[in-house]
Motif scaffolding. Structure first.
Motif, PDB file in Angstrom:
ATOM      1  N   ILE A 155      10.827  -5.612   2.073  1.00  0.00           N
ATOM      2  CA  ILE A 155       9.925  -6.410   2.910  1.00  0.00           C
ATOM      3  C   ILE A 155       9.139  -5.501   3.849  1.00  0.00           C
ATOM      4  CG2 ILE A 155       9.831  -8.106   4.794  1.00  0.00           C
ATOM      5  CD1 ILE A 155      12.214  -9.513   3.457  1.00  0.00           C
ATOM      6  N   LEU A 156       9.835  -4.574   4.515  1.00  0.00           N
ATOM      7  CA  LEU A 156       9.174  -3.663   5.448  1.00  0.00           C
ATOM      8  C   LEU A 156       8.160  -2.782   4.720  1.00  0.00           C
ATOM      9  CD1 LEU A 156      12.219  -2.633   7.677  1.00  0.00           C
ATOM     10  CD2 LEU A 156      10.291  -4.074   8.337  1.00  0.00           C
ATOM     11  N   LYS A 157       8.506  -2.373   3.506  1.00  0.00           N
ATOM     12  CA  LYS A 157       7.580  -1.567   2.704  1.00  0.00           C
ATOM     13  C   LYS A 157       6.320  -2.359   2.384  1.00  0.00           C
ATOM     14  CE  LYS A 157       7.397   1.267  -1.497  1.00  0.00           C
ATOM     15  NZ  LYS A 157       8.140   1.721  -2.705  1.00  0.00           N
ATOM     16  N   GLU A 158       6.487  -3.642   2.058  1.00  0.00           N
ATOM     17  CA  GLU A 158       5.347  -4.504   1.735  1.00  0.00           C
ATOM     18  C   GLU A 158       4.489  -4.747   2.978  1.00  0.00           C
ATOM     19  OE1 GLU A 158       2.946  -6.736  -0.843  1.00  0.00           O
ATOM     20  OE2 GLU A 158       4.617  -5.392  -1.256  1.00  0.00           O
ATOM     21  N   ILE A 159       5.124  -4.903   4.128  1.00  0.00           N
ATOM     22  CA  ILE A 159       4.388  -5.083   5.386  1.00  0.00           C
ATOM     23  C   ILE A 159       3.513  -3.862   5.657  1.00  0.00           C
ATOM     24  CG2 ILE A 159       4.638  -5.215   7.911  1.00  0.00           C
ATOM     25  CD1 ILE A 159       7.101  -6.968   7.465  1.00  0.00           C
ATOM     26  N   LYS A 160       4.078  -2.678   5.419  1.00  0.00           N
ATOM     27  CA  LYS A 160       3.314  -1.437   5.642  1.00  0.00           C
ATOM     28  C   LYS A 160       2.122  -1.341   4.691  1.00  0.00           C
ATOM     29  CE  LYS A 160       7.375   1.109   7.217  1.00  0.00           C
ATOM     30  NZ  LYS A 160       8.361   2.169   6.916  1.00  0.00           N
ATOM     31  N   ALA A 163      -0.502  -3.845   5.959  1.00  0.00           N
ATOM     32  CA  ALA A 163      -1.006  -3.610   7.317  1.00  0.00           C
ATOM     33  C   ALA A 163      -2.207  -2.675   7.310  1.00  0.00           C
ATOM     34  CB  ALA A 163       0.105  -3.011   8.177  1.00  0.00           C
ATOM     35  N   LYS A 164      -3.036  -2.802   8.354  1.00  0.00           N
ATOM     36  CA  LYS A 164      -4.149  -1.867   8.538  1.00  0.00           C
ATOM     37  C   LYS A 164      -3.581  -0.626   9.209  1.00  0.00           C
ATOM     38  CE  LYS A 164      -7.753  -5.384   9.008  1.00  0.00           C
ATOM     39  NZ  LYS A 164      -8.771  -5.987   9.913  1.00  0.00           N
ATOM     40  N   SER A 165      -3.472   0.430   8.451  1.00  0.00           N
ATOM     41  CA  SER A 165      -2.843   1.637   8.980  1.00  0.00           C
ATOM     42  C   SER A 165      -3.856   2.741   9.243  1.00  0.00           C
ATOM     43  CB  SER A 165      -1.773   2.138   8.005  1.00  0.00           C
ATOM     44  OG  SER A 165      -2.355   2.403   6.747  1.00  0.00           O
ATOM     45  N   ASN A 166      -3.512   3.586  10.167  1.00  0.00           N
ATOM     46  CA  ASN A 166      -4.337   4.745  10.498  1.00  0.00           C
ATOM     47  C   ASN A 166      -3.501   5.987  10.209  1.00  0.00           C
ATOM     48  OD1 ASN A 166      -6.242   6.480  11.491  1.00  0.00           O
ATOM     49  ND2 ASN A 166      -5.736   6.138  13.634  1.00  0.00           N
ATOM     50  N   LEU A 167      -3.607   6.489   8.977  1.00  0.00           N
ATOM     51  CA  LEU A 167      -2.780   7.615   8.555  1.00  0.00           C
ATOM     52  C   LEU A 167      -3.249   8.910   9.206  1.00  0.00           C
ATOM     53  CD1 LEU A 167      -2.417   6.843   4.733  1.00  0.00           C
ATOM     54  CD2 LEU A 167      -0.783   6.399   6.544  1.00  0.00           C
TER      55      LEU A 167
END
Length: 237
Positions: A155-160, A163-167
């Protein structure tokens, strides 16, 4: 004296010394990656904790408090009732929200994934594989907990992913600093909890000694501290 050369590297399973250095470097990078992944997962769980729910089912709250208070004496349970209730609500709320996200995104844990994880754990305990395998076979609840952990990780992997991430690329030194700061936070939080917990027991002990001053040999009392599980409770899909 150990000579660090190609023969030494071959004894450790590498082709030569250069290969050994590459393997060690890869392992260190993997450990940093896993630690930073765990850090970001913790930040997501902290964010979920800020979400407000209108109501928490009373029966779920009672069940969770019962799990958290295992091993506690009645007197200790009364003293820590508010703290236990707060932790229970947090765990239930996190579990309900993660479970809802999991259902909406059709996330589940397959038997193949379960077997892969079990085999991974067996490899981590060479010489004790049979004992660990029997432990899993004889304890369905342990398998249930393992499935719950894998479910939460997915679930946490799917959320990541959603999500809009700033790598951002960081150096090992920066990673080390981040992880050290986070570790210090956990240590300080645990110290504060232990101080409050022990402080309560000290007062309890003082009261008991005062009330039994007339006795020639007061009875010693023991208290059992219950360790709070770190893993959030989620539905075993």
């Amino acid at each position: 004296e150990v000579k660090i050369d190609d023969d030494f590297a071959k004894n450790l399973g590498a082709k030569d010394l250069k290969d050994l250095k590459n393997l060690i470097n890869k392992q260190i990078n993997e450990e940093y990656k896993n630690s930073l992944e765990a850090l970001s997962s913790g930040q997501i769980l902290d964010g979920i904790d800020k979400v407000k729910l209108d109501e928490i089912p009373e029966n779920l709250k009672e069940q969770e408090i019962k799990i958290l208070s295992q091993g506690m004496k009645e007197e200790e349970l009364k003293k820590n009732k508010k703290d236990l209730e707060k932790k229970a609500i947090k765990r239930i709320k996190t579990g309900l929200i993660l479970n809802e996200f999991g259902e909406q995104n059709k996330i589940n844990v397959s038997e193949q994934e379960m077997q892969t994880e079990i085999q991974k754990q067996l490899r981590m305990m060479p010489g004790q594989e049979k004992m660990l395998q029997e432990y899993y076979q004889n304890n369905p609840a342990v398998l249930g907990n393992l499935r719950g952990q894998l479910y939460e990780e997915k679930i946490l992997k799917e959320i990541k992913l959603k999500a809009k991430s700033n790598l951002k690329e960081i150096t090992k030194e920066q990673a080390e600093k981040l992880l050290k700061e986070e570790n210090n936070k956990h240590i300080n939080t645990q110290h504060a909890y232990d101080h409050d917990h022990n402080h309560d027991h000290d007062h309890s002990s003082d009261n008991k000694n005062t009330s039994s001053q007339k006795e020639s040999s007061p009875k010693k009392t023991k208290t059992t501290a219950k360790k709070t599980p770190k893993v959030k409770k989620v539905s075993k899909k």
